[in-house]
Design a protein around this motif. Structure first.
Motif, PDB file in Angstrom:
ATOM      1  N   MET A 207     -14.328  92.056  80.796  1.00 37.75           N
ATOM      2  CA  MET A 207     -14.464  92.615  79.447  1.00 37.75           C
ATOM      3  C   MET A 207     -13.595  91.868  78.431  1.00 37.75           C
ATOM      4  SD  MET A 207     -14.778  96.725  79.994  1.00 37.75           S
ATOM      5  CE  MET A 207     -16.389  97.425  80.338  1.00 37.75           C
ATOM      6  N   LEU A 208     -13.519  90.557  78.584  1.00 39.07           N
ATOM      7  CA  LEU A 208     -12.649  89.749  77.732  1.00 39.07           C
ATOM      8  C   LEU A 208     -13.033  89.857  76.254  1.00 39.07           C
ATOM      9  CD1 LEU A 208     -10.338  87.734  77.401  1.00 39.07           C
ATOM     10  CD2 LEU A 208     -11.951  85.892  77.939  1.00 39.07           C
ATOM     11  N   GLY A 209     -14.336  89.833  75.968  1.00 45.03           N
ATOM     12  CA  GLY A 209     -14.786  89.922  74.579  1.00 45.03           C
ATOM     13  C   GLY A 209     -14.394  91.243  73.937  1.00 45.03           C
ATOM     14  N   LEU A 210     -14.516  92.320  74.698  1.00 43.54           N
ATOM     15  CA  LEU A 210     -14.149  93.647  74.211  1.00 43.54           C
ATOM     16  C   LEU A 210     -12.647  93.732  73.937  1.00 43.54           C
ATOM     17  CD1 LEU A 210     -15.052  96.687  73.789  1.00 43.54           C
ATOM     18  CD2 LEU A 210     -14.350  97.023  76.161  1.00 43.54           C
ATOM     19  N   LYS A 211     -11.848  93.275  74.901  1.00 48.07           N
ATOM     20  CA  LYS A 211     -10.389  93.285  74.739  1.00 48.07           C
ATOM     21  C   LYS A 211      -9.967  92.443  73.540  1.00 48.07           C
ATOM     22  CE  LYS A 211      -9.551  93.795  79.724  1.00 48.07           C
ATOM     23  NZ  LYS A 211      -9.192  93.036  80.947  1.00 48.07           N
ATOM     24  N   MET A 212     -10.602  91.291  73.411  1.00 48.57           N
ATOM     25  CA  MET A 212     -10.294  90.375  72.319  1.00 48.57           C
ATOM     26  C   MET A 212     -10.581  91.016  70.962  1.00 48.57           C
ATOM     27  SD  MET A 212     -12.146  86.715  71.671  1.00 48.57           S
ATOM     28  CE  MET A 212     -13.750  87.500  71.420  1.00 48.57           C
ATOM     29  N   ASP A 213     -11.736  91.663  70.826  1.00 47.78           N
ATOM     30  CA  ASP A 213     -12.103  92.247  69.534  1.00 47.78           C
ATOM     31  C   ASP A 213     -11.243  93.452  69.175  1.00 47.78           C
ATOM     32  OD1 ASP A 213     -13.889  90.281  68.993  1.00 47.78           O
ATOM     33  OD2 ASP A 213     -15.693  91.513  69.148  1.00 47.78           O
ATOM     34  N   GLN A 214     -10.758  94.173  70.172  1.00 47.03           N
ATOM     35  CA  GLN A 214      -9.824  95.265  69.898  1.00 47.03           C
ATOM     36  C   GLN A 214      -8.510  94.720  69.340  1.00 47.03           C
ATOM     37  OE1 GLN A 214     -11.401  98.362  73.375  1.00 47.03           O
ATOM     38  NE2 GLN A 214      -9.631  97.105  73.750  1.00 47.03           N
ATOM     39  N   GLU A 215      -8.078  93.595  69.894  1.00 43.05           N
ATOM     40  CA  GLU A 215      -6.861  92.938  69.404  1.00 43.05           C
ATOM     41  C   GLU A 215      -7.082  92.375  67.996  1.00 43.05           C
ATOM     42  OE1 GLU A 215      -3.723  92.706  70.931  1.00 43.05           O
ATOM     43  OE2 GLU A 215      -4.654  94.241  72.192  1.00 43.05           O
ATOM     44  N   VAL A 216      -8.282  91.840  67.770  1.00 46.70           N
ATOM     45  CA  VAL A 216      -8.630  91.319  66.439  1.00 46.70           C
ATOM     46  C   VAL A 216      -8.556  92.442  65.412  1.00 46.70           C
ATOM     47  CG1 VAL A 216     -10.507  90.374  65.002  1.00 46.70           C
ATOM     48  CG2 VAL A 216     -10.039  89.387  67.261  1.00 46.70           C
ATOM     49  N   PRO A 326     -12.946  97.565  52.976  1.00 45.25           N
ATOM     50  CA  PRO A 326     -12.078  96.614  53.679  1.00 45.25           C
ATOM     51  C   PRO A 326     -11.803  95.324  52.899  1.00 45.25           C
ATOM     52  CG  PRO A 326     -13.928  97.319  55.053  1.00 45.25           C
ATOM     53  CD  PRO A 326     -14.241  97.701  53.647  1.00 45.25           C
ATOM     54  N   GLY A 327     -12.549  95.109  51.801  1.00 43.25           N
ATOM     55  CA  GLY A 327     -12.375  93.866  51.037  1.00 43.25           C
ATOM     56  C   GLY A 327     -13.018  92.694  51.775  1.00 43.25           C
ATOM     57  N   GLY A 328     -12.594  91.486  51.426  1.00 43.17           N
ATOM     58  CA  GLY A 328     -13.179  90.283  52.029  1.00 43.17           C
ATOM     59  C   GLY A 328     -12.919  90.209  53.523  1.00 43.17           C
ATOM     60  N   LEU A 329     -13.939  89.767  54.255  1.00 42.83           N
ATOM     61  CA  LEU A 329     -13.807  89.621  55.710  1.00 42.83           C
ATOM     62  C   LEU A 329     -14.709  88.456  56.138  1.00 42.83           C
ATOM     63  CD1 LEU A 329     -12.372  91.050  58.097  1.00 42.83           C
ATOM     64  CD2 LEU A 329     -14.450  92.382  58.424  1.00 42.83           C
ATOM     65  N   SER A 330     -14.166  87.258  56.040  1.00 43.85           N
ATOM     66  CA  SER A 330     -14.983  86.068  56.290  1.00 43.85           C
ATOM     67  C   SER A 330     -15.177  85.810  57.784  1.00 43.85           C
ATOM     68  CB  SER A 330     -14.336  84.833  55.656  1.00 43.85           C
ATOM     69  OG  SER A 330     -13.147  84.500  56.343  1.00 43.85           O
ATOM     70  N   THR A 331     -16.272  85.140  58.103  1.00 44.88           N
ATOM     71  CA  THR A 331     -16.546  84.745  59.486  1.00 44.88           C
ATOM     72  C   THR A 331     -15.449  83.817  59.988  1.00 44.88           C
ATOM     73  OG1 THR A 331     -18.921  84.978  59.102  1.00 44.88           O
ATOM     74  CG2 THR A 331     -18.251  83.646  60.994  1.00 44.88           C
ATOM     75  N   ALA A 332     -14.947  82.967  59.110  1.00 44.79           N
ATOM     76  CA  ALA A 332     -13.879  82.033  59.481  1.00 44.79           C
ATOM     77  C   ALA A 332     -12.623  82.786  59.926  1.00 44.79           C
ATOM     78  CB  ALA A 332     -13.553  81.114  58.305  1.00 44.79           C
ATOM     79  N   THR A 333     -12.296  83.867  59.214  1.00 45.18           N
ATOM     80  CA  THR A 333     -11.127  84.685  59.569  1.00 45.18           C
ATOM     81  C   THR A 333     -11.315  85.321  60.944  1.00 45.18           C
ATOM     82  OG1 THR A 333     -10.640  85.198  57.256  1.00 45.18           O
ATOM     83  CG2 THR A 333      -9.728  86.685  58.896  1.00 45.18           C
ATOM     84  N   ILE A 334     -12.491  85.890  61.176  1.00 45.81           N
ATOM     85  CA  ILE A 334     -12.785  86.536  62.464  1.00 45.81           C
ATOM     86  C   ILE A 334     -12.714  85.512  63.601  1.00 45.81           C
ATOM     87  CG2 ILE A 334     -14.523  87.764  63.837  1.00 45.81           C
ATOM     88  CD1 ILE A 334     -13.350  89.501  61.616  1.00 45.81           C
ATOM     89  N   THR A 335     -13.305  84.342  63.379  1.00 44.92           N
ATOM     90  CA  THR A 335     -13.309  83.281  64.398  1.00 44.92           C
ATOM     91  C   THR A 335     -11.889  82.845  64.744  1.00 44.92           C
ATOM     92  OG1 THR A 335     -15.457  82.512  63.582  1.00 44.92           O
ATOM     93  CG2 THR A 335     -14.205  80.978  64.963  1.00 44.92           C
ATOM     94  N   LYS A 336     -11.082  82.663  63.719  1.00 47.87           N
ATOM     95  CA  LYS A 336      -9.682  82.248  63.913  1.00 47.87           C
ATOM     96  C   LYS A 336      -8.900  83.312  64.696  1.00 47.87           C
ATOM     97  CE  LYS A 336      -5.590  80.900  61.229  1.00 47.87           C
ATOM     98  NZ  LYS A 336      -5.024  80.775  59.861  1.00 47.87           N
ATOM     99  N   LEU A 337      -9.064  84.584  64.306  1.00 49.86           N
ATOM    100  CA  LEU A 337      -8.358  85.670  64.985  1.00 49.86           C
ATOM    101  C   LEU A 337      -8.837  85.839  66.426  1.00 49.86           C
ATOM    102  CD1 LEU A 337      -8.167  88.387  62.157  1.00 49.86           C
ATOM    103  CD2 LEU A 337      -6.267  87.060  63.103  1.00 49.86           C
TER     104      LEU A 337
END
Length: 348
Positions: A207-216, A326-337
């Motif tokens: 469940m790496l993707g799930l854990k990762m997105d919770q941390e994000v 939530p204001g701005g939320l770019s794909t680049a920010t999500i990818t980086k996080l």
């Protein structure tokens, strides 16, 4: 093998008695005893004209085509809600599931005929009775009963994607897909689009993707709602404790049905970023309530509280909020996080 169900409203399918009819919504879910019919009628009448206008616009947009273009106009339409009668077509086209279905004729049925892993089959069977006990379409007495279709979709997917097999949460997702599409094969390919493309690694054994997105989400809260981040930090509360079900169930059984479907409209069209927008909006809107919590148990209780009430029941207003609050939320920010959080998890 037939896998398409009678596509009719379930609003009155339990009984012709008007009281029974009122107790069940259009998707087959029983309304709670304290359901406020007056407030619901008021809400529906407020948005009725807008919903009718949108339905006409969608009918015109989809006239003589099964394709759904990716452009600003269609994105605006999707964010304002896909009418129920067009939902299957839009989800299938936008997610790439329609292309997969057309490229693989007969594949779904071949999976059902194949020899299956008895362990996967056993785990799926154990979850059947736990899937929407409050929905009349999943009861043995219902005609048709969606339990058999649900079992088929989950079994076929477990055979198709052996890395995933089956894990809890998938039953709720497949159940919602069947409620909307009334079609096993389409539900299977929509599930594949979600699990393989839109949310990779959410349902794998680690469940790496799930854990990762919770941390994000935690990092986003730290940036955008610091008061909540501070209270979580102070009481040493892990994000998985309060939001894991939000992500693994894609808000099914967390938020009201209509609100979830509106979120899924955007999920299939725009991708997983919408999950963060929903979570951030809930947390930001209720930040005072959460930040006043004095213990771990109080924090957990308040995270449950914020998914109920008028704020989430008015899906039209709520969906406007998630693209503003939530204001701005770019794909680049999500990818980086995501990269940062993935490295943090794998190196721990």
């Amino acid at each position: 093998m037939e896998n398409h169900f009678n596509d009719q409203s379930t609003e009155c399918s339990v009984s012709s008695d008007s009281n029974d009819c009122q107790r069940v919504d259009q998707y087959g879910f029983e309304r709670s005893e304290d359901f406020n019919y007056e407030s619901y009628e008021e809400l529906m009448s407020k948005h009725l004209a807008a919903v009718a206008r949108r339905s006409k616009k969608w009918s015109k947009l989809l006239q003589d085509t099964v394709k759904v273009e990716k452009n600003v106009k269609v994105k605006r339409y999707v964010r304002k809600g896909v009418p129920c009668e067009h939902r299957t077509q839009v989800w299938m086209a936008a997610s790439g599931a329609q292309d997969q279905l057309e490229r693989n004729p007969g594949y779904y049925h071949s999976l059902l005929k194949a020899e299956h892993d008895p362990k996967v089959e056993e785990v799926i069977r154990a979850d059947m009775h736990r899937t929407f006990p409050d929905n009349i379409q999943f009861r043995a007495s219902s005609q048709p009963c969606l339990q058999k279709a649900l079992f088929n979709v989950l079994l076929a997917y477990g055979h198709h994607n052996k890395d995933v097999g089956y894990c809890q949460g998938m039953n709720f997702i497949a159940g919602y897909l069947l409620i909307i599409t009334k079609d096993e094969e389409k539900s299977f390919w929509l599930m594949d689009a979600l699990l393989s493309k839109i949310l990779p690694d959410y349902y794998t054994p680690t469940m790496l993707g799930l854990k990762m997105d919770q941390e994000v989400l935690g990092e986003l809260v730290r940036m955008k709602v610091p008061a909540v981040w501070q209270v979580m930090n102070r009481h040493d509360v892990m994000w998985t404790l309060v939001v894991s079900r939000w992500f693994i169930c894609l808000y099914v059984d967390i938020l009201p049905v209509e609100t979830v479907l509106r979120i899924w409209d955007c999920l299939f069209y725009e991708g997983s970023k919408i999950l963060f927008r929903v979570a951030l909006t809930l947390i930001r809107h209720h930040q005072n309530l959460i930040s006043q919590a004095q213990s771990l148990s109080e924090i957990c209780e308040r995270f449950k509280q914020i998914t109920h009430g008028e704020y989430v029941e008015d899906c039209h207003t709520f969906m406007q909020k998630i693209f503003m609050e939530p204001g701005g939320l770019s794909t680049a920010t999500i990818t980086k996080l995501r990269k940062m959080c993935r490295n943090r998890i794998t190196s721990a």
